[in-house]
Design an enzyme around this catalytic site. Structure first.
Site, PDB file in Angstrom:
ATOM      1  CG  HIS A  75      -1.840  -1.103   1.375  1.00  0.00           C
ATOM      2  ND1 HIS A  75      -2.863  -1.555   0.696  1.00  0.00           N
ATOM      3  CD2 HIS A  75      -1.698  -2.030   2.246  1.00  0.00           C
ATOM      4  CE1 HIS A  75      -3.212  -2.803   0.933  1.00  0.00           C
ATOM      5  NE2 HIS A  75      -2.536  -3.023   1.848  1.00  0.00           N
ATOM      6  CG  HIS A 116       2.999   5.801   6.091  1.00  0.00           C
ATOM      7  ND1 HIS A 116       2.777   5.654   7.439  1.00  0.00           N
ATOM      8  CD2 HIS A 116       2.020   6.364   5.528  1.00  0.00           C
ATOM      9  CE1 HIS A 116       1.626   6.173   7.701  1.00  0.00           C
ATOM     10  NE2 HIS A 116       1.223   6.879   6.565  1.00  0.00           N
ATOM     11  CG  HIS A 159      -0.322   8.747   2.201  1.00  0.00           C
ATOM     12  ND1 HIS A 159      -0.853   7.589   2.000  1.00  0.00           N
ATOM     13  CD2 HIS A 159       0.081   9.172   3.260  1.00  0.00           C
ATOM     14  CE1 HIS A 159      -1.147   7.146   3.223  1.00  0.00           C
ATOM     15  NE2 HIS A 159      -0.449   7.989   4.115  1.00  0.00           N
ATOM     16  CD  GLU A 211      -3.581   9.284   2.943  1.00  0.00           C
ATOM     17  OE1 GLU A 211      -3.375   9.383   4.213  1.00  0.00           O
ATOM     18  OE2 GLU A 211      -4.268   8.772   2.501  1.00  0.00           O
ATOM     19  CG  HIS A 217       0.887  10.827   6.857  1.00  0.00           C
ATOM     20  ND1 HIS A 217      -0.162  10.026   6.303  1.00  0.00           N
ATOM     21  CD2 HIS A 217       0.456  12.071   7.161  1.00  0.00           C
ATOM     22  CE1 HIS A 217      -1.165  10.855   5.988  1.00  0.00           C
ATOM     23  NE2 HIS A 217      -0.892  12.113   6.725  1.00  0.00           N
ATOM     24  CB  THR A 221      -5.306   8.058   6.013  1.00  0.00           C
ATOM     25  OG1 THR A 221      -4.012   7.358   5.470  1.00  0.00           O
ATOM     26  CG2 THR A 221      -5.454   9.214   6.760  1.00  0.00           C
TER      27      THR A 221
HETATM   28 ZN   LIG Z   1      -0.561   7.971   5.973  1.00  0.00          ZN
END
Ligand SMILES: [Zn+2]
Length: 245
Positions: free
Chosen positions: A85, A110, A112, A116, A129, A195
């Site tokens: 992911h 991690h 995104h 986000e 994040h 999330t």
């Molecule tokens: Zn995140």
């Protein structure tokens, strides 16, 4: 007969619970964010939660927060995980941060793409994040936006070592998460959730106002693995955003 049926349903329930972590979910179509809450009973908060993340931060209605972020990060060895992911970096000895007067330990960070959270409707191409945990088990996330510009050395280190398929690799040398932080730690804060499924609530977010820079090549390098791994934003449902300057 009744006894057998009971045993069967117990078995079915425990199988379901056991497999919750293996339920396939993603960012598109049937397995996408709009349907996460229906994929598994363990994911119900994804559709029923009232304090979900991310949000589109309305800066004009933000109230003043008083506690500045205090960072006590240090370089740590660790692991880089491609979990199917995102790319996640676990650094067990990276120190921590004091957030709203509470001490937290660095847990993992991690990424995104696109970012986000939004700010007054504006989105960024990428965000980090940084997830922290307090002694009593509470989670707090520092969010860092990235825009296109100069190459980021810490991301360069991570991206050079990230597994291209699901799996993990030991980090070569040590990594200091401070390399992902802007000079100013001014933030917007809100009460949110994970999330990703199971979308558990009780996660406090500190979204840094100042974006960092990463190169176009770095952004493309990440997007080659994860072209779209951002959950859409959620309504505030009465939540208040606070900020520091
Ligand atoms: Zn995140």
């Amino acid at each position: 007969m009744k006894k057998n049926l009971f045993a069967l349903s117990l078995l079915a329930t425990s199988t379901l619970v056991f497999s919750a972590g293996d339920v396939h979910w993603g960012y598109q179509g049937k397995d996408g964010p709009d349907n996460w809450g229906n994929l598994n009973q363990e994911f119900a908060t994804c559709k029923l939660g009232q304090q979900q993340a991310p949000i589109d931060i309305p800066t004009k209605s933000a109230a003043k927060a008083t506690a500045p972020i205090k960072i006590n990060y240090k370089a740590s060895s660790g692991e880089i995980i491609n979990n199917g992911h995102t790319i996640q970096v676990a650094l067990p000895d990276a120190g921590g941060a004091n957030l709203s007067g509470v001490d937290y330990q660095f847990l993992q960070m991690h990424f995104h793409s696109p970012g986000e959270e939004k700010v007054d409707g504006q989105s960024y191409p990428f965000n980090a994040h940084i997830v922290h945990k307090s002694a009593d088990g509470k989670l707090a996330v520092i969010g860092v936006f990235f825009k296109e510009g100069a190459e980021n050395a810490a991301l360069k280190d991570v991206f050079a070592q990230m597994p291209s398929k699901e799996g993990k690799a030991a980090l070569k040398g040590k990594l200091d998460p401070v390399g992902l932080l802007p000079k100013s730690l001014a933030y917007y804060s809100y009460a949110g959730s994970l999330t990703t499924p199971p979308c558990s609530e009780g996660v406090t977010f500190y979204i840094l106002k100042s974006p960092m820079e990463m190169s176009k090549a770095q952004l493309e390098q990440f997007k080659k693995l994860y072209p779209m791994n951002a959950r859409p934003t959620f309504p505030l449902n009465g939540r208040k955003v606070t900020e520091t300057n």
